[in-house]
Design a protein around this motif. Structure first.
Motif, short mmCIF file in Angstrom:
data_model
loop_
_atom_site.label_atom_id
_atom_site.label_comp_id
_atom_site.label_asym_id
_atom_site.label_seq_id
_atom_site.Cartn_x
_atom_site.Cartn_y
_atom_site.Cartn_z
N GLY A 30 0.81 -1.21 0.00
CA GLY A 30 0.00 0.00 0.00
C GLY A 30 0.84 1.27 0.00
N ASN A 31 1.90 1.26 0.80
CA ASN A 31 2.77 2.44 0.92
C ASN A 31 4.04 2.32 0.10
OD1 ASN A 31 1.03 3.76 2.72
ND2 ASN A 31 1.84 2.54 4.42
N LYS A 32 4.25 1.17 -0.52
CA LYS A 32 5.45 0.89 -1.33
C LYS A 32 6.74 1.17 -0.57
CE LYS A 32 3.01 1.72 -5.60
NZ LYS A 32 2.86 2.53 -6.79
N THR A 33 6.86 0.52 0.59
CA THR A 33 8.04 0.69 1.43
C THR A 33 8.31 -0.60 2.21
OG1 THR A 33 9.09 2.12 3.05
CG2 THR A 33 6.78 1.66 3.39
N LEU A 34 9.54 -0.76 2.65
CA LEU A 34 9.94 -1.91 3.46
C LEU A 34 9.64 -1.59 4.93
CD1 LEU A 34 11.31 -4.70 3.21
CD2 LEU A 34 13.48 -3.55 3.62
N VAL A 35 8.97 -2.53 5.61
CA VAL A 35 8.57 -2.32 7.01
C VAL A 35 9.24 -3.37 7.88
CG1 VAL A 35 6.59 -2.29 8.57
CG2 VAL A 35 6.35 -1.38 6.28
N PHE A 36 9.70 -2.94 9.07
CA PHE A 36 10.28 -3.84 10.05
C PHE A 36 9.25 -4.06 11.16
CE2 PHE A 36 12.46 -4.36 14.15
CZ PHE A 36 13.12 -5.54 13.91
N THR A 37 9.08 -5.32 11.58
CA THR A 37 8.14 -5.65 12.65
C THR A 37 8.83 -6.56 13.66
OG1 THR A 37 6.31 -5.54 11.10
CG2 THR A 37 5.88 -6.63 13.18
N ASN A 38 8.66 -6.24 14.95
CA ASN A 38 9.17 -7.05 16.04
C ASN A 38 8.10 -7.04 17.13
OD1 ASN A 38 10.49 -8.33 18.08
ND2 ASN A 38 12.15 -6.87 18.25
N GLY A 39 7.27 -8.07 17.16
CA GLY A 39 6.18 -8.11 18.12
C GLY A 39 5.20 -6.98 17.84
N ASP A 40 4.99 -6.10 18.82
CA ASP A 40 4.09 -4.97 18.64
C ASP A 40 4.78 -3.76 18.03
OD1 ASP A 40 2.00 -6.39 19.74
OD2 ASP A 40 2.38 -5.67 21.77
N LYS A 42 6.61 -1.64 15.23
CA LYS A 42 6.59 -1.60 13.76
C LYS A 42 7.13 -0.25 13.31
CE LYS A 42 3.36 -2.86 10.15
NZ LYS A 42 1.95 -3.15 9.84
N CYS A 43 8.03 -0.25 12.33
CA CYS A 43 8.56 1.00 11.80
C CYS A 43 9.03 0.79 10.37
CB CYS A 43 9.68 1.54 12.67
SG CYS A 43 11.21 0.62 12.54
N LEU A 44 9.30 1.89 9.69
CA LEU A 44 9.85 1.81 8.35
C LEU A 44 11.29 1.33 8.44
CD1 LEU A 44 8.55 5.14 6.81
CD2 LEU A 44 7.60 2.86 6.54
N ALA A 45 11.69 0.48 7.52
CA ALA A 45 13.07 -0.03 7.52
C ALA A 45 14.06 1.11 7.32
CB ALA A 45 13.24 -1.09 6.44
N GLU A 46 13.65 2.17 6.65
CA GLU A 46 14.53 3.33 6.43
C GLU A 46 14.95 3.98 7.74
OE1 GLU A 46 11.99 5.77 4.12
OE2 GLU A 46 12.28 4.61 2.30
N GLU A 47 14.12 3.82 8.79
CA GLU A 47 14.43 4.41 10.09
C GLU A 47 15.46 3.60 10.87
OE1 GLU A 47 10.63 4.77 11.97
OE2 GLU A 47 9.93 6.26 10.54
N LEU A 48 15.73 2.38 10.44
CA LEU A 48 16.72 1.53 11.10
C LEU A 48 18.06 1.65 10.39
CD1 LEU A 48 14.59 -1.70 11.47
CD2 LEU A 48 15.09 -0.05 13.26
N ASP A 49 19.10 1.30 11.10
CA ASP A 49 20.45 1.34 10.51
C ASP A 49 20.78 -0.04 9.92
OD1 ASP A 49 22.95 2.21 9.81
OD2 ASP A 49 23.78 2.00 11.81
N ILE A 50 20.01 -0.47 8.91
CA ILE A 50 20.23 -1.81 8.37
C ILE A 50 21.41 -1.87 7.42
CG2 ILE A 50 18.23 -3.29 8.43
CD1 ILE A 50 16.89 -1.91 6.37
N LYS A 51 21.76 -0.81 6.81
CA LYS A 51 22.87 -0.84 5.86
C LYS A 51 24.22 -1.03 6.53
CE LYS A 51 20.66 1.86 2.27
NZ LYS A 51 20.74 3.03 1.41
#
Length: 53
Positions: A30-40, A42-51
């Protein structure tokens, strides 16, 4: 696995679990973005330091 490869796999509707992360990544069509989920939590993957992990 590179970030670009992860995006392409997620865009196919697959759920990904990466090393050093407790939770999973999934494409939000729906939003065309990667989402991270851990239990309850949830945030956009862009907000995490995954790179840099």
């Amino acid at each position: 696995m590179t970030y670009s490869e992860i995006l392409e796999i997620a865009k196919q509707g697959k759920t990904l679990m990466l090393p050093n992360f407790i939770g999973y990544f999934k494409w939000d069509f729906g939003n065309k973005t990667l989402v991270f989920t851990n239990g309850d939590y949830k945030c956009l993957a862009e907000e995490l330091d995954i790179k840099n992990r």
